[in-house]
Scaffold this motif. Structure first.
Motif, PDB file in Angstrom:
ATOM      1  N   VAL A  58      -2.020   0.579  -9.025  1.00  0.00           N
ATOM      2  CA  VAL A  58      -1.211   1.594  -9.710  1.00  0.00           C
ATOM      3  C   VAL A  58      -0.112   2.093  -8.764  1.00  0.00           C
ATOM      4  O   VAL A  58       1.053   2.239  -9.153  1.00  0.00           O
ATOM      5  CB  VAL A  58      -2.099   2.767 -10.189  1.00  0.00           C
ATOM      6  N   THR A  59      -0.476   2.312  -7.507  1.00  0.00           N
ATOM      7  CA  THR A  59       0.480   2.799  -6.518  1.00  0.00           C
ATOM      8  C   THR A  59       1.544   1.749  -6.204  1.00  0.00           C
ATOM      9  O   THR A  59       2.730   2.068  -6.124  1.00  0.00           O
ATOM     10  CB  THR A  59      -0.257   3.222  -5.234  1.00  0.00           C
ATOM     11  N   THR A  60       1.126   0.494  -6.043  1.00  0.00           N
ATOM     12  CA  THR A  60       2.115  -0.547  -5.746  1.00  0.00           C
ATOM     13  C   THR A  60       3.022  -0.798  -6.953  1.00  0.00           C
ATOM     14  O   THR A  60       4.219  -1.048  -6.791  1.00  0.00           O
ATOM     15  CB  THR A  60       1.456  -1.858  -5.285  1.00  0.00           C
ATOM     16  N   ALA A  80       7.921  -2.711   1.004  1.00  0.00           N
ATOM     17  CA  ALA A  80       7.387  -3.313  -0.230  1.00  0.00           C
ATOM     18  C   ALA A  80       6.494  -4.508   0.094  1.00  0.00           C
ATOM     19  O   ALA A  80       5.422  -4.672  -0.507  1.00  0.00           O
ATOM     20  CB  ALA A  80       8.528  -3.726  -1.147  1.00  0.00           C
ATOM     21  N   GLU A  81       6.923  -5.331   1.036  1.00  0.00           N
ATOM     22  CA  GLU A  81       6.099  -6.485   1.426  1.00  0.00           C
ATOM     23  C   GLU A  81       4.793  -6.035   2.055  1.00  0.00           C
ATOM     24  O   GLU A  81       3.728  -6.593   1.756  1.00  0.00           O
ATOM     25  CB  GLU A  81       6.872  -7.380   2.405  1.00  0.00           C
ATOM     26  N   GLN A  82       4.847  -5.029   2.917  1.00  0.00           N
ATOM     27  CA  GLN A  82       3.618  -4.533   3.530  1.00  0.00           C
ATOM     28  C   GLN A  82       2.723  -3.854   2.505  1.00  0.00           C
ATOM     29  O   GLN A  82       1.500  -3.955   2.587  1.00  0.00           O
ATOM     30  CB  GLN A  82       3.941  -3.581   4.684  1.00  0.00           C
ATOM     31  N   GLY A  83       3.325  -3.171   1.546  1.00  0.00           N
ATOM     32  CA  GLY A  83       2.541  -2.527   0.501  1.00  0.00           C
ATOM     33  C   GLY A  83       1.721  -3.515  -0.307  1.00  0.00           C
ATOM     34  O   GLY A  83       0.621  -3.200  -0.764  1.00  0.00           O
ATOM     35  N   ASP A  84       2.252  -4.721  -0.439  1.00  0.00           N
ATOM     36  CA  ASP A  84       1.520  -5.756  -1.176  1.00  0.00           C
ATOM     37  C   ASP A  84       0.244  -6.192  -0.465  1.00  0.00           C
ATOM     38  O   ASP A  84      -0.619  -6.821  -1.064  1.00  0.00           O
ATOM     39  CB  ASP A  84       2.417  -6.968  -1.431  1.00  0.00           C
ATOM     40  N   THR A  85       0.095  -5.876   0.822  1.00  0.00           N
ATOM     41  CA  THR A  85      -1.111  -6.266   1.558  1.00  0.00           C
ATOM     42  C   THR A  85      -2.268  -5.297   1.341  1.00  0.00           C
ATOM     43  O   THR A  85      -3.405  -5.612   1.683  1.00  0.00           O
ATOM     44  CB  THR A  85      -0.838  -6.363   3.071  1.00  0.00           C
ATOM     45  N   ALA A  86      -2.003  -4.131   0.799  1.00  0.00           N
ATOM     46  CA  ALA A  86      -3.043  -3.100   0.666  1.00  0.00           C
ATOM     47  C   ALA A  86      -4.252  -3.592  -0.119  1.00  0.00           C
ATOM     48  O   ALA A  86      -5.396  -3.321   0.254  1.00  0.00           O
ATOM     49  CB  ALA A  86      -2.464  -1.844   0.021  1.00  0.00           C
ATOM     50  N   LEU A  87      -4.008  -4.307  -1.176  1.00  0.00           N
ATOM     51  CA  LEU A  87      -5.118  -4.785  -1.992  1.00  0.00           C
ATOM     52  C   LEU A  87      -6.035  -5.717  -1.202  1.00  0.00           C
ATOM     53  O   LEU A  87      -7.255  -5.700  -1.382  1.00  0.00           O
ATOM     54  CB  LEU A  87      -4.581  -5.485  -3.248  1.00  0.00           C
ATOM     55  N   ASP A 160       3.862   3.792   7.860  1.00  0.00           N
ATOM     56  CA  ASP A 160       4.920   3.847   8.866  1.00  0.00           C
ATOM     57  C   ASP A 160       6.197   3.189   8.338  1.00  0.00           C
ATOM     58  O   ASP A 160       7.291   3.740   8.492  1.00  0.00           O
ATOM     59  CB  ASP A 160       4.451   3.159  10.144  1.00  0.00           C
ATOM     60  N   SER A 161       6.055   2.041   7.688  1.00  0.00           N
ATOM     61  CA  SER A 161       7.246   1.379   7.145  1.00  0.00           C
ATOM     62  C   SER A 161       7.835   2.168   5.980  1.00  0.00           C
ATOM     63  O   SER A 161       9.057   2.197   5.792  1.00  0.00           O
ATOM     64  CB  SER A 161       6.930  -0.063   6.728  1.00  0.00           C
ATOM     65  N   GLY A 162       6.981   2.841   5.211  1.00  0.00           N
ATOM     66  CA  GLY A 162       7.480   3.688   4.124  1.00  0.00           C
ATOM     67  C   GLY A 162       8.234   4.898   4.649  1.00  0.00           C
ATOM     68  O   GLY A 162       9.271   5.287   4.107  1.00  0.00           O
ATOM     69  N   ALA A 163       7.719   5.499   5.717  1.00  0.00           N
ATOM     70  CA  ALA A 163       8.418   6.632   6.328  1.00  0.00           C
ATOM     71  C   ALA A 163       9.767   6.182   6.886  1.00  0.00           C
ATOM     72  O   ALA A 163      10.774   6.882   6.730  1.00  0.00           O
ATOM     73  CB  ALA A 163       7.553   7.249   7.427  1.00  0.00           C
ATOM     74  N   ALA A 164       9.782   5.003   7.516  1.00  0.00           N
ATOM     75  CA  ALA A 164      11.052   4.485   8.046  1.00  0.00           C
ATOM     76  C   ALA A 164      12.036   4.217   6.905  1.00  0.00           C
ATOM     77  O   ALA A 164      13.225   4.539   7.011  1.00  0.00           O
ATOM     78  CB  ALA A 164      10.812   3.208   8.849  1.00  0.00           C
TER      79      ALA A 164
END
Length: 183
Positions: A58-60, A80-87, A160-164
């Motif tokens: 849902v978050t991604t 966005a690419e790093q966010g895809d690794t969360a799952l 960290d990448s989202g904050a950047a």
């Protein structure tokens, strides 16, 4: 999901992920490290881990919605690419939380029934995850700790990448002339 109360849903949902993933990881490690806590923590943590597992897509998805509405920069793409690794790290975290909980249930299912001849006879119910086997317990503990560490580290990298992506080159290192002065 697009917005909540006029704000992009992603920026609100991220806060849940940033708090709940480390919490689930901590509870998993405590459940492994402290058998006295396992009975109280393993069940709620299994539920929490499944909630987190449901929240990640849902978050991604909300992040993809937001990405299509902000300027496409290298930092946004990286996030966005790093966010895809969360799952990929939350699945093992949830799986290990379920394994720890299930092994606890199986251990509780080992019952003592009165037998003939004045002594008790241990009767085992069918178990699948070897709740009394030391080798399996050690393997489960190592895998659980690895899953917890990987999940927390991945959430850190994504955050960290989202904050950047959000704040890099977006503020002044010196106060603006009309800014209130504070400590």
């Amino acid at each position: 999901m697009s917005t909540l109360n006029g704000l992009p849903a992603h920026i609100l949902l991220v806060h849940a992920i940033v708090v709940l993933v480390p919490l689930a990881a901590l509870l998993l490690v405590l459940s492994i490290a402290r058998p006295s806590l396992r009975e109280r923590l393993a069940g709620p943590n299994a539920v929490l881990s499944l909630v987190v597992l449901a929240l990640v897509p849902v978050t991604t998805s909300a992040g993809e919605w937001l990405q299509s509405r902000v300027g496409s920069t290298e930092t946004v793409r990286k996030h966005a690419e790093q966010g895809d690794t969360a799952l990929y790290v939350v699945i093992p975290l949830a799986a290990m939380a379920l394994v720890v909980w299930w092994r606890g249930r199986e251990a509780d299912a080992l019952i003592e029934r009165p037998g003939g001849g004045g002594g008790g006879v241990a009767t085992l119910t069918r178990t699948y995850l070897a709740p009394t086997t030391r080798v399996v317990t050690t393997v489960v503990a190592v895998l659980a700790v690895l899953a917890a560490v990987a999940a927390v580290y991945d959430v850190y990298l994504i955050g960290d990448s989202g904050a950047a992506a959000t704040w890099q080159d977006s503020f002044s290192s010196t106060p603006l002339p009309d800014a209130p002065q504070g400590g």
